[in-house]
Every structure is written in C-alpha cells, then in structure tokens.
Design a protein around this motif. Sequence first.
Motif, PDB file in Angstrom:
ATOM      1  N   PHE A   1       0.978  -1.176  -0.018  1.00 21.42           N
ATOM      2  CA  PHE A   1       0.000   0.057  -0.077  1.00 21.42           C
ATOM      3  C   PHE A   1       0.988   1.256   0.111  1.00 21.42           C
ATOM      4  CE2 PHE A   1      -2.138  -3.629   1.858  1.00 21.42           C
ATOM      5  CZ  PHE A   1      -3.482  -3.333   1.546  1.00 21.42           C
ATOM      6  N   PHE A   2       0.525   1.965  -0.944  1.00 19.92           N
ATOM      7  CA  PHE A   2       1.359   3.372  -1.025  1.00 19.92           C
ATOM      8  C   PHE A   2       0.192   4.644  -1.061  1.00 19.92           C
ATOM      9  CE2 PHE A   2       3.758   0.257  -3.435  1.00 19.92           C
ATOM     10  CZ  PHE A   2       4.720   0.199  -2.955  1.00 19.92           C
ATOM     11  N   LYS A   3       0.785   5.543  -0.454  1.00 13.54           N
ATOM     12  CA  LYS A   3       0.250   6.699  -0.343  1.00 13.54           C
ATOM     13  C   LYS A   3       0.714   8.000  -1.207  1.00 13.54           C
ATOM     14  CE  LYS A   3      -2.550   9.934   2.474  1.00 13.54           C
ATOM     15  NZ  LYS A   3      -3.149  10.309   3.641  1.00 13.54           N
ATOM     16  N   GLU A   4       0.110   8.519  -2.155  1.00 13.81           N
ATOM     17  CA  GLU A   4       0.927   9.734  -2.766  1.00 13.81           C
ATOM     18  C   GLU A   4       0.383  10.879  -2.573  1.00 13.81           C
ATOM     19  OE1 GLU A   4       2.653   9.175  -6.974  1.00 13.81           O
ATOM     20  OE2 GLU A   4       0.691  10.314  -7.380  1.00 13.81           O
ATOM     21  N   GLU A   5       1.248  12.004  -2.287  1.00 15.07           N
ATOM     22  CA  GLU A   5       0.297  13.354  -2.100  1.00 15.07           C
ATOM     23  C   GLU A   5       1.299  14.213  -2.787  1.00 15.07           C
ATOM     24  OE1 GLU A   5      -0.264  14.539   1.996  1.00 15.07           O
ATOM     25  OE2 GLU A   5      -0.800  12.495   2.545  1.00 15.07           O
ATOM     26  N   VAL A   6       0.468  14.838  -3.754  1.00 15.74           N
ATOM     27  CA  VAL A   6       1.367  16.035  -4.821  1.00 15.74           C
ATOM     28  C   VAL A   6       0.490  17.108  -4.769  1.00 15.74           C
ATOM     29  CG1 VAL A   6       1.874  16.313  -6.930  1.00 15.74           C
ATOM     30  CG2 VAL A   6       1.833  14.017  -6.173  1.00 15.74           C
ATOM     31  N   LYS A   7       1.408  18.307  -4.460  1.00 15.00           N
ATOM     32  CA  LYS A   7       0.546  19.658  -4.209  1.00 15.00           C
ATOM     33  C   LYS A   7       0.245  20.024  -5.529  1.00 15.00           C
ATOM     34  CE  LYS A   7       1.312  24.286  -2.396  1.00 15.00           C
ATOM     35  NZ  LYS A   7       2.143  25.168  -1.717  1.00 15.00           N
ATOM     36  N   ALA A   8      -1.065  20.474  -5.828  1.00 13.55           N
ATOM     37  CA  ALA A   8      -1.442  21.246  -7.114  1.00 13.55           C
ATOM     38  C   ALA A   8      -0.991  22.426  -7.346  1.00 13.55           C
ATOM     39  CB  ALA A   8      -2.715  20.747  -7.070  1.00 13.55           C
TER      40      ALA A   8
END
Length: 70
Positions: A20-27
């Motif tokens: 399981f991976f969680k990716e967070e990218v600022k828009a």
Amino acid sequence: MEGNVIVKEIVTEDKTGKRFFKEEVKALTLADFTSLAQKTGLKIKQTFGSYSLQPFDVNSSERLIIIFEK
C-alpha cells in the motif's frame, strides 16, 4: 483532492503480497509557476494543456505542461 493537494492511495499485489502506498502531490497553478519562475530567473516560453500540445486552458485542460527558458 484535499485542499490543493492531490491524494492517491495505490495498492499493488504480487506473489509476495500486497503493498500500500499513499501519494500526495501539491497542485500548483500557472500563477504559482509564474511566481516561482520569476524568483529563480526563469522565463516561461510556452504552455500546453495536454501531451498532444494543445493550448493550455485553465478551465478545461487535463494538465499543465510548461517550457521554461533560463
């Protein structure tokens, strides 16, 4: 979307099990990139709204592709 952050939860599975991976990218917006470019001495040469190099439209483009010049 959580505020201005794109959050994705990714699950992969193979013979060793699930991961399981969680990716967070600022828009960031074009205005954000314009400001960052000015601060770093870069110039925006061209923008596109798709991989097929269609013009960028803030209301309808899938993505923002920017060509900078130093």
